[in-house]
Enzyme design. Sequence first.
Site, PDB file in Angstrom:
ATOM      1  N   GLU A  76       0.833  -1.210   0.000  1.00 48.86           N
ATOM      2  CA  GLU A  76       0.000   0.000   0.000  1.00 48.86           C
ATOM      3  C   GLU A  76       0.863   1.253   0.000  1.00 48.86           C
ATOM      4  O   GLU A  76       0.614   2.217  -0.706  1.00 48.86           O
ATOM      5  CB  GLU A  76      -0.919   0.029   1.232  1.00 48.86           C
ATOM      6  CG  GLU A  76      -1.931  -1.093   1.309  1.00 48.86           C
ATOM      7  CD  GLU A  76      -1.426  -2.334   2.027  1.00 48.86           C
ATOM      8  OE1 GLU A  76      -0.230  -2.660   1.886  1.00 48.86           O
ATOM      9  OE2 GLU A  76      -2.226  -2.982   2.712  1.00 48.86           O
ATOM     10  N   CYS A 116      -0.066   1.423   7.338  1.00 43.81           N
ATOM     11  CA  CYS A 116      -0.633   1.783   6.032  1.00 43.81           C
ATOM     12  C   CYS A 116      -1.932   2.564   6.200  1.00 43.81           C
ATOM     13  O   CYS A 116      -2.218   3.498   5.449  1.00 43.81           O
ATOM     14  CB  CYS A 116      -0.849   0.542   5.175  1.00 43.81           C
ATOM     15  SG  CYS A 116       0.719  -0.154   4.602  1.00 43.81           S
TER      16      CYS A 116
HETATM   17  N1  THU Z   1       2.099  -6.525   3.945  1.00 47.60           N
HETATM   18  C1  THU Z   1       1.645  -5.639   2.997  1.00 47.60           C
HETATM   19  O1  THU Z   1       2.283  -5.411   1.969  1.00 47.60           O
HETATM   20  N2  THU Z   1       0.454  -5.044   3.222  1.00 47.60           N
HETATM   21  C2  THU Z   1      -0.347  -5.281   4.299  1.00 47.60           C
HETATM   22  O2  THU Z   1      -1.404  -4.681   4.395  1.00 47.60           O
HETATM   23  C3  THU Z   1       0.064  -6.234   5.309  1.00 47.60           C
HETATM   24  C4  THU Z   1       1.413  -6.816   5.166  1.00 47.60           C
HETATM   25  C5  THU Z   1       3.379  -7.198   3.685  1.00 47.60           C
HETATM   26  C6  THU Z   1       4.517  -6.809   4.599  1.00 47.60           C
HETATM   27  C7  THU Z   1       5.407  -8.020   4.487  1.00 47.60           C
HETATM   28  O3  THU Z   1       6.223  -7.894   3.347  1.00 47.60           O
HETATM   29  C8  THU Z   1       4.441  -9.170   4.281  1.00 47.60           C
HETATM   30  O4  THU Z   1       3.220  -8.584   3.846  1.00 47.60           O
HETATM   31  C9  THU Z   1       4.185  -9.989   5.508  1.00 47.60           C
HETATM   32  O5  THU Z   1       3.804  -9.211   6.583  1.00 47.60           O
END
Ligand code: THU
Length: 164
Positions: A76, A116
């Site tokens: 995000e 986020c």
């Molecule tokens: N992650 C995201 O990209 N967005 C989210 O809303 C939650 C978590 C990613 C962070 C990390 O690279 C992986 O997911 C595991 O937490």
Amino acid sequence: MPLKKTIDFSYEVFENISQLSSEEAELLRKAEEILLKAYAPYSRFRVGAAIRLTDGSVVTGNNQENIAYPSGLCAERVALFHLMSQRPDAIIESIAIAANPLDFELSHIISPCGSCRQALLEYELRMERPIQVILGSSKGEIIKVPSVRSLLPLSFEEAKLKKS
Ligand code: THU
């Protein structure tokens, strides 16, 4: 006795992608497309985000991890910060977020992490316009949350930094 207060919000639940508008369905598909390019060798949890602007253009991003774990960034914020660095006057209409872990099937919808939500809220307040949040998958249930603010109640806001 203290006064009790409740904060609640409504969101929509769709059985499948065919119930979304064509723009919303396209946005979710773009989030799913971009998650395939995520750099997530440590968590193996791929996430994609697609942001739609009021002019109809779409900006996407995916999670970028790092061997020093906290140095990585969520999908995000990768999409959001890239967009706002290039187009500071952009007006965001909606964001779709999708996930697809490499090692298992997701059994539920994922929703954005607290950081986020905070980052998205900054722009929602600045634009004075709600950002719709579309979560889920083209293969299952989808939810639509009307604003980022509803996902972050009692948030820390700029006004609270100012001396009254
Ligand atoms: N992650 C995201 O990209 N967005 C989210 O809303 C939650 C978590 C990613 C962070 C990390 O690279 C992986 O997911 C595991 O937490």
